[in-house]
Design a protein around this motif. Structure first.
Motif, PDB file in Angstrom:
ATOM      1  N   ASN A  16      -5.392  -0.625   5.413  1.00 44.42           N
ATOM      2  CA  ASN A  16      -5.770  -1.500   4.299  1.00 44.42           C
ATOM      3  C   ASN A  16      -4.511  -2.092   3.670  1.00 44.42           C
ATOM      4  OD1 ASN A  16      -4.682   0.532   2.512  1.00 44.42           O
ATOM      5  ND2 ASN A  16      -6.547   1.690   2.906  1.00 44.42           N
ATOM      6  N   PHE A  17      -4.704  -2.899   2.649  1.00 50.42           N
ATOM      7  CA  PHE A  17      -3.568  -3.617   2.059  1.00 50.42           C
ATOM      8  C   PHE A  17      -2.513  -2.657   1.494  1.00 50.42           C
ATOM      9  CE2 PHE A  17      -1.345  -5.687  -1.453  1.00 50.42           C
ATOM     10  CZ  PHE A  17      -0.877  -6.830  -0.828  1.00 50.42           C
ATOM     11  N   ASP A  18      -2.971  -1.633   0.763  1.00 49.38           N
ATOM     12  CA  ASP A  18      -2.006  -0.716   0.147  1.00 49.38           C
ATOM     13  C   ASP A  18      -1.200   0.029   1.212  1.00 49.38           C
ATOM     14  OD1 ASP A  18      -2.873  -1.555  -2.280  1.00 49.38           O
ATOM     15  OD2 ASP A  18      -4.198   0.168  -2.651  1.00 49.38           O
ATOM     16  N   ALA A  19      -1.900   0.483   2.250  1.00 50.73           N
ATOM     17  CA  ALA A  19      -1.205   1.210   3.323  1.00 50.73           C
ATOM     18  C   ALA A  19      -0.195   0.286   4.001  1.00 50.73           C
ATOM     19  CB  ALA A  19      -2.225   1.740   4.331  1.00 50.73           C
ATOM     20  N   MET A  20      -0.624  -0.971   4.269  1.00 53.95           N
ATOM     21  CA  MET A  20       0.291  -1.931   4.910  1.00 53.95           C
ATOM     22  C   MET A  20       1.501  -2.218   4.029  1.00 53.95           C
ATOM     23  SD  MET A  20      -1.458  -4.988   7.005  1.00 53.95           S
ATOM     24  CE  MET A  20      -2.426  -4.727   8.496  1.00 53.95           C
ATOM     25  N   THR A  21       1.273  -2.231   2.708  1.00 49.07           N
ATOM     26  CA  THR A  21       2.377  -2.503   1.785  1.00 49.07           C
ATOM     27  C   THR A  21       3.432  -1.392   1.873  1.00 49.07           C
ATOM     28  OG1 THR A  21       0.870  -3.665   0.335  1.00 49.07           O
ATOM     29  CG2 THR A  21       2.944  -2.969  -0.642  1.00 49.07           C
ATOM     30  N   LEU A  22       2.957  -0.134   2.005  1.00 48.75           N
ATOM     31  CA  LEU A  22       3.907   0.975   2.150  1.00 48.75           C
ATOM     32  C   LEU A  22       4.711   0.820   3.445  1.00 48.75           C
ATOM     33  CD1 LEU A  22       1.658   3.960   0.943  1.00 48.75           C
ATOM     34  CD2 LEU A  22       3.517   2.834  -0.310  1.00 48.75           C
ATOM     35  N   CYS A  23       4.053   0.360   4.506  1.00 48.20           N
ATOM     36  CA  CYS A  23       4.768   0.133   5.778  1.00 48.20           C
ATOM     37  C   CYS A  23       5.811  -0.963   5.593  1.00 48.20           C
ATOM     38  CB  CYS A  23       3.812  -0.278   6.890  1.00 48.20           C
ATOM     39  SG  CYS A  23       2.556   0.942   7.223  1.00 48.20           S
ATOM     40  N   SER A 122      -4.228  -6.832  13.492  1.00 41.73           N
ATOM     41  CA  SER A 122      -3.386  -6.093  12.529  1.00 41.73           C
ATOM     42  C   SER A 122      -1.979  -6.676  12.487  1.00 41.73           C
ATOM     43  CB  SER A 122      -3.349  -4.601  12.879  1.00 41.73           C
ATOM     44  OG  SER A 122      -2.735  -4.404  14.133  1.00 41.73           O
ATOM     45  N   THR A 123      -1.459  -7.082  13.656  1.00 39.48           N
ATOM     46  CA  THR A 123      -0.078  -7.592  13.680  1.00 39.48           C
ATOM     47  C   THR A 123       0.021  -8.965  13.017  1.00 39.48           C
ATOM     48  OG1 THR A 123      -0.493  -8.340  15.961  1.00 39.48           O
ATOM     49  CG2 THR A 123       0.769  -6.304  15.676  1.00 39.48           C
ATOM     50  N   LYS A 124      -1.000  -9.799  13.210  1.00 43.53           N
ATOM     51  CA  LYS A 124      -0.981 -11.128  12.559  1.00 43.53           C
ATOM     52  C   LYS A 124      -0.945 -10.952  11.041  1.00 43.53           C
ATOM     53  CE  LYS A 124      -1.958 -14.214  15.980  1.00 43.53           C
ATOM     54  NZ  LYS A 124      -1.406 -15.496  16.238  1.00 43.53           N
ATOM     55  N   ILE A 125      -1.807 -10.059  10.550  1.00 47.64           N
ATOM     56  CA  ILE A 125      -1.906  -9.868   9.095  1.00 47.64           C
ATOM     57  C   ILE A 125      -0.623  -9.254   8.537  1.00 47.64           C
ATOM     58  CG2 ILE A 125      -3.165  -8.653   7.269  1.00 47.64           C
ATOM     59  CD1 ILE A 125      -5.681  -8.873   9.064  1.00 47.64           C
ATOM     60  N   PHE A 126      -0.091  -8.274   9.247  1.00 45.36           N
ATOM     61  CA  PHE A 126       1.124  -7.598   8.747  1.00 45.36           C
ATOM     62  C   PHE A 126       2.317  -8.563   8.746  1.00 45.36           C
ATOM     63  CE2 PHE A 126       4.857  -4.740   9.214  1.00 45.36           C
ATOM     64  CZ  PHE A 126       4.678  -3.984   8.068  1.00 45.36           C
ATOM     65  N   THR A 127       2.380  -9.430   9.743  1.00 48.11           N
ATOM     66  CA  THR A 127       3.484 -10.403   9.779  1.00 48.11           C
ATOM     67  C   THR A 127       3.432 -11.279   8.534  1.00 48.11           C
ATOM     68  OG1 THR A 127       3.317 -10.446  12.185  1.00 48.11           O
ATOM     69  CG2 THR A 127       4.613 -12.203  11.176  1.00 48.11           C
ATOM     70  N   GLN A 128       2.225 -11.738   8.219  1.00 51.17           N
ATOM     71  CA  GLN A 128       2.049 -12.588   7.033  1.00 51.17           C
ATOM     72  C   GLN A 128       2.485 -11.844   5.766  1.00 51.17           C
ATOM     73  OE1 GLN A 128       0.908 -15.685   6.561  1.00 51.17           O
ATOM     74  NE2 GLN A 128       0.296 -15.676   4.420  1.00 51.17           N
ATOM     75  N   LEU A 129       2.081 -10.563   5.684  1.00 54.80           N
ATOM     76  CA  LEU A 129       2.431  -9.754   4.513  1.00 54.80           C
ATOM     77  C   LEU A 129       3.957  -9.643   4.365  1.00 54.80           C
ATOM     78  CD1 LEU A 129       0.441  -6.660   3.451  1.00 54.80           C
ATOM     79  CD2 LEU A 129       2.895  -6.457   3.503  1.00 54.80           C
ATOM     80  N   CYS A 130       4.651  -9.455   5.494  1.00 58.38           N
ATOM     81  CA  CYS A 130       6.119  -9.337   5.440  1.00 58.38           C
ATOM     82  C   CYS A 130       6.759 -10.675   5.085  1.00 58.38           C
ATOM     83  CB  CYS A 130       6.663  -8.854   6.793  1.00 58.38           C
ATOM     84  SG  CYS A 130       6.279  -7.144   7.143  1.00 58.38           S
TER      85      CYS A 130
END
Ligand code: ADP
Ligand code: ASP
Ligand code: MG
Length: 450
Positions: A16-23, A122-130
């Motif tokens: 989820n968003f919070d977990a991805m933010t910690l990553c 998951s990788t598309k979303i995480f890239t955007q977050l970074c």
């Protein structure tokens, strides 16, 4: 010169968003982490496997909605949503079409194509977050790098081709100061089709990429702060192991410690790359370093548990003193792509354990009628299910007096269906009933480690 670390985040770490933010915090605060390998968000691969096995329209719609909700819940918290939502929608449309095909006729190639979408999303979303945090993250399609054979669901990487593709695609990105965000678990065969490395295979992808890039280490970020003396879900008293050797960790992974995929240690051992295991939720708690020769090396290190094992007892029809029986049996098993774990033999029979799914991505049963028929031509076959392997992992177990006495003492009161002791210096393996396995692990852990 700065170091190069390959970091892998598992399903719960990107759930989820919070977990991805910690990553993202972990990645952006460590300048060495320049390649990031992700699993699918928790639960997504299981849903996709269900679709790949074929289901009716109602269930397909339910699953699609559930997968969409998992991914949308993250996108909803991003700053720029339009483009990433469109990209995820395209992938969800692919999933819908592939799931419909699978409901008409399943195939191994279709299964891998379908389940690869979890890591793509998951990788598309995480890239955007970074990127939104101002980080120089770039999305990379790992299938352009990890080349494999065509054993769908359990593909074997081609190391040389993977290395030359990593040199051509990843190295220039890293030299340009970018951080590559890419998928674990998936690859591509020579025909250009998507393949997968088996369930839990993202750990293996990370180690493989670390090897071809000559990385300094592999960081496996998961939901536990390290490798424990046994699964902390089974024994809450389990203790973290601060340093352990490649061969100890490899035995643990092979015999069921889910924290590492069994093949993860292959590239690490080959190229002597240290592997770290820590918690993405609590990086400050530290973790486990797995290296070539850490000291000390205790006699008893850990206990691993692998459930849902099958025992085949094969008794020769013609046998006493017959030659070539084992060769025949193993040729048949190899022909059917069955990998055997533990073996015991007697004069006229042989007992072998196997993992029915062989941890293949599709979870399909490998014990086919064709295999049983072929074995039946040469021997009497008895199949026992609902068993579990409990492996005691340690060092020089075969040369120390009293090891067997201690183990049997703690195992008193349990039925042990089969034992394997002596082939490996690092483990003693017992086969037990599934329903007694947790109690056996607890009894052994209390006796050996508490
Ligand atoms: P990820 O999704 O990050 O790959 P996994 O679920 O595959 O995570 O692996 C982590 C889990 O492995 C832990 O939650 C734990 O229950 C399990 N596990 C099994 N054996 C061990 C062990 N010896 N030490 C730590 N974790 C273990
Ligand atoms: N997503 C894949 C699985 O659930 C691979 C992984 O998580 O390592 O098995
Ligand atoms: Mg895993």
């Amino acid at each position: 010169m700065s170091k190069l670390s390959v970091a892998k985040f598992g399903g719960t770490s990107v759930a989820n968003f919070d977990a991805m933010t910690l990553c993202a915090n972990i990645v952006t605060t460590d300048p060495n982490t320049r390649v990031v390998v992700l699993s699918a968000s928790a639960g997504v691969t299981n849903y996709l496997v269900e679709l790949a096995n074929g289901c009716d329209k109602t269930r397909r719609t339910e699953i699609l909605e559930a997968v969409k909700t998992i991914q949308y819940n993250i996108i909803d918290k991003l700053q720029e949503q339009a483009q990433i939502r469109a990209e995820i929608d395209t992938l969800l449309n692919h999933i819908t079409a592939l799931a419909e095909s699978a409901s008409l006729a399943t195939s191994d190639a279709l299964t891998d194509e379908l389940i690869s979408h979890g890591e793509m999303m998951s990788t598309k979303i995480f890239t955007q977050l970074c990127v939104e945090r101002g980080y120089p993250a770039v999305w990379v399609d790992v299938r352009d790098i990890v080349a494999t054979d065509s054993q769908y669901g359990k593909a074997v990487p081609n190391d040389e081709k993977t290395k030359s593709q990593a040199d051509a695609i990843l190295k220039p990105l890293l030299s340009a100061g970018k951080v590559a965000i890419t998928q674990g678990f998936i690859g591509r065969n020579d025909e250009g089709k998507t393949t997968t490395l088996g369930r839990g295979g993202s750990d293996y992808s990370a180690a493989l990429l670390a090897e071809v890039l000559n990385a300094d280490d592999v960081l496996i970020w998961t939901d536990v702060p390290g490798i424990y003396t046994t699964d902390p879900r089974v024994v809450p008293n389990a203790q973290r192991i601060d340093t352990m050797a490649f061969n100890e960790a490899a035995e643990m992974a092979t015999f069921g410690a889910k924290v590492l995929h069994p093949a993860t240690l292959l590239p690490a051992v080959r190229s002597n790359i240290p592997v770290y295991v820590g918690s993405s939720k609590a990086p400050e708690q530290g973790g486990t370093w797995v290296t070539r020769d850490p000291q000390p090396r205790p006699t008893f290190r850990a206990i691993a548990l692998r459930r849902n094992q099958t025992l085949l007892t094969l008794s020769s029809l013609s046998m006493l003193h017959a030659k070539g029986f084992l060769a025949k049996v193993f040729t048949i098993l190899a022909k059917h792509n069955i990998s055997v774990d533990v073996i015991t033999t007697s004069e006229v029979s042989i007992a072998v354990t196997l993992d029915k799914t062989g941890s293949a991505s599709s979870g399909a049963d490998m014990l086919s009628q064709a295999l049983l028929d072929e074995l039946n031509e040469h021997c009497h076959v008895q199949v026992e299910n609902d068993l579990a392997l409990v492996a005691i992992i340690g060092n020089n177990l075969h040369t120390q007096a009293g090891v067997a006495k201690q183990l049997f003492h703690h195992l008193e009161g349990f039925n042990i269906r089969l034992i394997s002791y002596g082939a490996s210096t690092n483990n003693v393996c017992t086969l037990v009933k599934n329903q007694e396995a947790d109690d056996i692990v607890r009894a052994l852990h209390a006796g050996l480690f508490e």
